[in-house]
Design a protein around this motif. Structure first.
Motif, mmCIF file in Angstrom:
data_model
loop_
_atom_site.group_PDB
_atom_site.id
_atom_site.type_symbol
_atom_site.label_atom_id
_atom_site.label_comp_id
_atom_site.label_asym_id
_atom_site.label_seq_id
_atom_site.Cartn_x
_atom_site.Cartn_y
_atom_site.Cartn_z
ATOM 1 N N PRO A 39 13.837 -20.523 65.347
ATOM 2 C CA PRO A 39 14.973 -22.174 65.368
ATOM 3 C C PRO A 39 14.488 -22.756 65.676
ATOM 4 O O PRO A 39 14.252 -24.311 65.883
ATOM 5 N N ALA A 40 13.024 -23.026 67.059
ATOM 6 C CA ALA A 40 12.446 -23.628 67.540
ATOM 7 C C ALA A 40 11.527 -24.442 66.298
ATOM 8 O O ALA A 40 11.620 -26.223 66.845
ATOM 9 N N ASN A 41 11.389 -24.287 65.944
ATOM 10 C CA ASN A 41 10.251 -24.247 65.201
ATOM 11 C C ASN A 41 11.769 -25.739 63.774
ATOM 12 O O ASN A 41 10.699 -26.586 63.521
ATOM 13 N N GLU A 42 12.363 -25.007 63.852
ATOM 14 C CA GLU A 42 13.149 -25.773 62.369
ATOM 15 C C GLU A 42 13.861 -26.509 62.979
ATOM 16 O O GLU A 42 14.212 -28.028 62.367
ATOM 17 N N VAL A 43 14.210 -26.653 64.597
ATOM 18 C CA VAL A 43 14.721 -27.792 64.944
ATOM 19 C C VAL A 43 13.861 -28.550 64.945
ATOM 20 O O VAL A 43 13.693 -30.678 65.335
ATOM 21 N N ALA A 44 12.825 -28.175 65.683
ATOM 22 C CA ALA A 44 11.078 -29.512 65.657
ATOM 23 C C ALA A 44 11.430 -29.933 64.512
ATOM 24 O O ALA A 44 10.907 -31.314 64.334
ATOM 25 N N ALA A 45 11.042 -29.743 63.067
ATOM 26 C CA ALA A 45 11.061 -30.205 61.638
ATOM 27 C C ALA A 45 12.284 -30.307 61.058
ATOM 28 O O ALA A 45 12.168 -32.332 60.749
#
Length: 102
Positions: free
Chosen positions: A65-71
């Motif tokens: 999720p952290a990667n998705e939020v950053a994207a």
């Protein structure tokens, strides 16, 4: 020779007993049990992938999720920058060009 053979047999039994457990400092117990590790390639332990398996492994199917939020945040920031750039162009046109050319 028999003493050394006995020592080797004991060591082999010990290694077989701890393989895939928390006590195994060489092989990753999480990867051994479920085929995935939260540390990924940064894991300090080995991830032994079997040559054949009844389990289907789909790499990179789940993104953190952290990667998705950053994207998502990066995309929002990009859109905001584009809007600001468009506004600046519009203001510059109104300030520099005569009204008949706009």
């Amino acid at each position: 020779v028999t003493r050394a053979a006995g020592w080797v047999a004991n060591m082999a039994e010990h290694l077989a007993a701890i393989h895939g457990t928390e006590r195994d400092r060489v092989n990753c117990p999480f990867f051994f049990k479920i085929g995935a590790c939260r540390h990924g390639d940064r894991c300090s332990r080995l991830h032994n992938r079997p040559t054949i398996s009844p389990t289907l492994l789909l790499r990179a199917m789940y993104q953190r999720p952290a990667n998705e939020v950053a994207a998502i945040e990066a995309e929002k920031q990009k859109q905001l920058e584009q809007q600001q750039l468009q506004q600046q162009r519009h203001q510059l046109q109104h300030q520099t060009l005569p009204r008949r050319f706009i």
